[in-house]
Write an enzyme that holds these catalytic residues in place. Structure first.
Site, PDB file in Angstrom:
ATOM      1  N   HIS A   1      -1.158 -11.010 -19.357  1.00  0.00           N
ATOM      2  CA  HIS A   1      -0.718  -9.626 -19.155  1.00  0.00           C
ATOM      3  C   HIS A   1       0.803  -9.528 -19.295  1.00  0.00           C
ATOM      4  CE1 HIS A   1      -0.701  -5.505 -17.853  1.00  0.00           C
ATOM      5  NE2 HIS A   1       0.193  -5.793 -16.923  1.00  0.00           N
TER       6      HIS A   1
ATOM      7  N   ASN B   1       3.629  -8.111 -11.016  1.00  0.00           N
ATOM      8  CA  ASN B   1       4.149  -8.732 -12.245  1.00  0.00           C
ATOM      9  C   ASN B   1       5.264  -9.723 -11.980  1.00  0.00           C
ATOM     10  OD1 ASN B   1       2.850  -7.915 -14.646  1.00  0.00           O
ATOM     11  ND2 ASN B   1       3.580  -5.817 -14.317  1.00  0.00           N
TER      12      ASN B   1
ATOM     13  N   ASP C   1      -5.225  -3.446 -19.173  1.00  0.00           N
ATOM     14  CA  ASP C   1      -5.223  -3.602 -20.636  1.00  0.00           C
ATOM     15  C   ASP C   1      -6.565  -3.169 -21.230  1.00  0.00           C
ATOM     16  OD1 ASP C   1      -2.599  -4.754 -20.590  1.00  0.00           O
ATOM     17  OD2 ASP C   1      -3.529  -6.562 -19.791  1.00  0.00           O
TER      18      ASP C   1
ATOM     19  N   ALA D   1       0.802  -1.232   0.000  1.00  0.00           N
ATOM     20  CA  ALA D   1       0.000   0.000   0.000  1.00  0.00           C
ATOM     21  C   ALA D   1       0.831   1.277   0.000  1.00  0.00           C
ATOM     22  CB  ALA D   1      -0.937   0.003   1.203  1.00  0.00           C
TER      23      ALA D   1
ATOM     24  N   ARG E   1       9.492  -2.798 -13.243  1.00  0.00           N
ATOM     25  CA  ARG E   1      10.617  -2.898 -14.182  1.00  0.00           C
ATOM     26  C   ARG E   1      11.185  -1.530 -14.569  1.00  0.00           C
ATOM     27  NH1 ARG E   1       8.462  -4.119 -20.078  1.00  0.00           N
ATOM     28  NH2 ARG E   1       6.307  -3.425 -19.860  1.00  0.00           N
TER      29      ARG E   1
ATOM     30  N   GLY F   1       4.177   2.607  -5.341  1.00  0.00           N
ATOM     31  CA  GLY F   1       3.753   3.485  -6.429  1.00  0.00           C
ATOM     32  C   GLY F   1       2.327   3.247  -6.878  1.00  0.00           C
ATOM     33  N   ILE F   2       1.878   2.003  -6.857  1.00  0.00           N
ATOM     34  CA  ILE F   2       0.475   1.703  -7.189  1.00  0.00           C
ATOM     35  C   ILE F   2      -0.369   1.791  -5.917  1.00  0.00           C
ATOM     36  CG2 ILE F   2      -1.124  -0.082  -8.003  1.00  0.00           C
ATOM     37  CD1 ILE F   2       1.322  -1.225  -9.618  1.00  0.00           C
TER      38      ILE F   2
ATOM     39  N   ASP G   1       2.147  -2.569   4.225  1.00  0.00           N
ATOM     40  CA  ASP G   1       3.393  -2.503   3.464  1.00  0.00           C
ATOM     41  C   ASP G   1       4.517  -2.625   4.494  1.00  0.00           C
ATOM     42  OD1 ASP G   1       4.149  -1.065   0.456  1.00  0.00           O
ATOM     43  OD2 ASP G   1       5.740  -1.248   1.963  1.00  0.00           O
TER      44      ASP G   1
END
Ligand code: LMR
Length: 332
Positions: A193, A135, A166, A24, A97, A27-28, A50
């Site tokens: 994804h 990811n 997407d 949390a 990434r 960045g997201i 977090d």
């Protein structure tokens, strides 16, 4: 004691849904938590976890926004307090990434995080709907499935890879070329994804309107959108804001379905429903227990059909990589 019980009952009646965001402070996680604080139904509880010490501060900060969503924050190595009683878990932990990397380059680092956090979910909130943003989604979801299976609590209806970014992108790119309002646009995106596994079905927006070349370039545009952001951010990470918006949308759909709304439709990477891949991102109908029905995404244009056929070996390899990793670390 009677008074205390009374208050507890009152609180339980009031709390209609608990959402836990793992990662949390990232960045997201931060914009996602902000959006959730603003848009969850009144009476919801938002629990932020977090490892970063600032997480409690993020929760305090959000708690100053005047909505009837109660926010709590938990830092350190144990997410259990955030997960206790959670109805929905949004898992956004892990690293992003940098230019030159593929999503699969994140596998080694993020896989360990997924195993750890999903083990906690299995123990603390085995009935929760778990949506994975981390990811590479194509591998992290199969890892999560194996962890839950090993813990004896796996129900494929309750585990999702979040691929609605997407769909959001496809809708956004359609607005560039179509004279439609954003409420009228729905572009199915199927597959997975990562790179070629992302297959948007623009033919279903305006059948026959796009020729094969246009469809080919629209598919490539959605497939490359994540990389476009990674390159534009020049080493400072990947998509966070559109991702947070997409995750909000998906989470609100889960909430609506859990609250009893019928026919809530979404797209997500789920197990089952596809003949050629164990996990596949596809149109689904949501219910209180998660996936209620997998919908058919046919008919598709021959260009899209070829893109699906071409990417299946890549998708299946990424799925298998997740399964093999999990079975190895879980000693199956
Ligand atoms: C995205 O699609 O933006 C995310 O999967 C992040 C990334 O690495 O591309």
């Amino acid at each position: 004691i009677t008074v205390l019980f009374g208050l507890t009952d009152f609180w339980n009646m009031e709390r209609i849904m608990k959402i836990a965001v793992l990662g949390a402070a990232g960045g997201i996680g931060q914009p996602l938590s902000l959006l959730l604080k603003m848009q969850l139904p009144a009476g919801s509880e938002l629990a932020l976890y977090d490892p970063a010490p600032m997480t409690r501060g993020v929760a305090v900060d959000l708690s100053h926004i005047p909505t009837r969503v109660k926010v709590s924050g938990y830092a350190g190595s144990d997410p259990s307090a955030a997960l206790a009683g959670a109805d929905i878990v949004l898992l956004a932990a892990g690293i992003a990434r940098k230019p030159g990397m593929e999503r699969s380059d994140l596998f080694k680092f993020n896989a360990g995080i997924i195993v750890d956090l999903v083990q906690h979910c299995a123990r603390v909130c085995p009935q929760a709907l778990v949506a994975i943003i981390t990811n590479p989604v194509n591998s992290m979801v199969p890892i999560a499935a194996e962890v839950l299976r090993k813990a004896g609590v796996y129900d494929p209806r309750r585990l999702f890879g979040l691929t609605s970014l997407d769909v959001v992108r496809a809708e956004s790119f359609a607005l560039d070329v179509e004279s439609v309002t954003n409420h009228e646009v729905t572009i199915p995106v199927v597959g997975g994804h990562s790179g070629v596994t992302i297959v948007p079905l623009f033919s279903q927006l305006s059948r026959g309107q796009y020729d094969a070349d246009e469809l080919t370039s629209l598919i490539a545009r959605v497939q490359g959108a994540g990389t476009e952001v990674v390159e534009a951010k020049a080493g400072a990470g990947s998509a966070t804001l559109a991702m947070a918006y997409a995750a909000l949308r998906f989470c609100l759909s889960l909430v609506r379905a859990k609250l009893g709304e019928a026919n809530v439709r979404e797209y997500a990477f789920v197990e089952g429903g596809h003949a050629d891949a164990k996990f596949f991102s596809q149109p689904i109908v949501l219910g209180a227990e998660g996936v209620a029905q997998v919908l058919d995404y046919q008919p598709v244009h021959p260009v899209e059909q070829a893109a699906i056929a071409r990417m299946l070996p890549v998708l299946n390899k990424e799925i298998q990589q997740g399964i093999d990793y999990a079975r190895h670390v879980l000693q199956d």
